[in-house]
Write an enzyme that holds these catalytic residues in place. Sequence first.
Site, PDB file in Angstrom:
ATOM      1  N   HIS A  81       0.815  -1.214   0.000  1.00 10.36           N
ATOM      2  CA  HIS A  81       0.000   0.000   0.000  1.00 10.36           C
ATOM      3  C   HIS A  81       0.853   1.271   0.000  1.00 10.36           C
ATOM      4  CE1 HIS A  81      -3.498   2.386   0.173  1.00 10.36           C
ATOM      5  NE2 HIS A  81      -4.240   1.620   0.942  1.00 10.36           N
ATOM      6  N   ASP A 118     -10.237  -7.123 -18.368  1.00  9.12           N
ATOM      7  CA  ASP A 118     -10.418  -8.230 -19.307  1.00  9.12           C
ATOM      8  C   ASP A 118      -9.067  -8.621 -19.897  1.00  9.12           C
ATOM      9  OD1 ASP A 118     -11.099 -10.004 -21.300  1.00  9.12           O
ATOM     10  OD2 ASP A 118     -12.404  -8.620 -22.394  1.00  9.12           O
TER      11      ASP A 118
END
Length: 470
Positions: free
Chosen positions: A169, A412
């Site tokens: 993070h 995708d």
Amino acid sequence: MADLNSVRVVEVCKVAPQPSSPEDHSATPDALPLTLFDLVWLRFAPVQRLFFYQISNSFETTTLVSKLKASLSIALQHFRPLAGNITWPQHSPKPVLTYVQGDAVSLTIAESHSDFHHLSSRSNFVEAKEYHPLVPQLPISHEKAAAVAFQVTVFPNGNGFSIGTSMHHAILDGKSSTMFVKSWAHICKHLGDDPSGSALPDQLKPFFDRRVVQDPAGLEPIFLNQFQNLDGPNNRSLMVTQFKSPPPDAVRGIFVITRPEIEAMKQWILTQMEEMIKNGKQSDRPHLSTFSVTCAYTCVCIAKAEEKQTDKPVMMGFTVDCRSRFDPPIPANYFGNCIGGRAVVADRKGLLGEDGLTVVVNEISEAIKSAGSDGILNGAETWVPKLYPAVRSEERFMGVAGSPRFGIYDTDFGWGRPSKVEVVSIEETGAMSLAESRDGIPGDVEVGLVLEKHHMQAFASLFAKGLQDL
């Protein structure tokens, strides 16, 4: 339940950035100093996501894995620092992410005979521990921390596969991590189609220049001093803080709030607010956003489902994207952390009362408003000393991970949209995850949770009934 021993590691390989031309190489830096926004997350647990992909016809595992490997290498060419490591040299005032020749990203290839349809379904609860073998561990020591790690797990019996990601993070916020995974997916999908083999659309091209992040209030040395005094003195360890472990019977659930339900909720809240203004309980009417309404409704349902016998207030924290809030604005494709924290403390009795939803919406709306009126960095010196104890505390702390604006279901790789995306790491932080609808219906929001099983069952009932009553 899936057999936790059914995941077999086939290979653990290192994927290096594909070599680039001298011109392209100079456009991507080898080292990135951590900014004030990065430093806040220096010892925060890695963010783990899990993408499930259904393949309608039979597929060749070798072909799938080779495409994912090749495209990852090309993607890292654009994001070369991600192949490096965070270090905090004794001569350096702050940590830095550095890539050196030979650095590479860990990619685990695994195979599982678990029930793919059970794990990837959004209509049933899944035991939290069932996802643990599907996400990689991020290599972190006291002296060095990797930026990212990935795992591809193939389910030969279920015509599907999953991609698990673990990201530090302090290097990436949600927007940046989504940008990288979408870049990898874009390259994989178009592998062989594009003559250059590595072209990215403008919105996926990272902006690395750290000079756009200014620190007029001198927050960097404050954050660094706070970290060095944690278990210090002069503690330069890069080991992340250990947060709560989920209960043994914890389950995961995904819940959808439709756009008509959100609009109906807004109307109901507005009616309540008008009544409160009339009765002198409230002075004005704040802006109602999908975010504030969704978070408030989920927060109230959780508090009711858990039935904690305490008068202690309910704490909730969330982040706000700062890129557009500076003057001049920071580019939308800025790569790194650029988020500021906001906290809400709600009276438990009021939250559980008749006006509970309105009370929490008011608190969230005011917190968001303060980011604009007071300045996003106002009070930032308290972020570190407030965030870490709150997440480690045994008291209930509700965070928020993800955003419908990320468009995570548009990821995708060439096999269609994911059938399901989960933020695995919310089980440690107690956060809810937010995403747009997998079905692509504009305005619908997915909420992901990890709760004890009986609390999840109570939450599901309260959540559905509340929406029905609207």
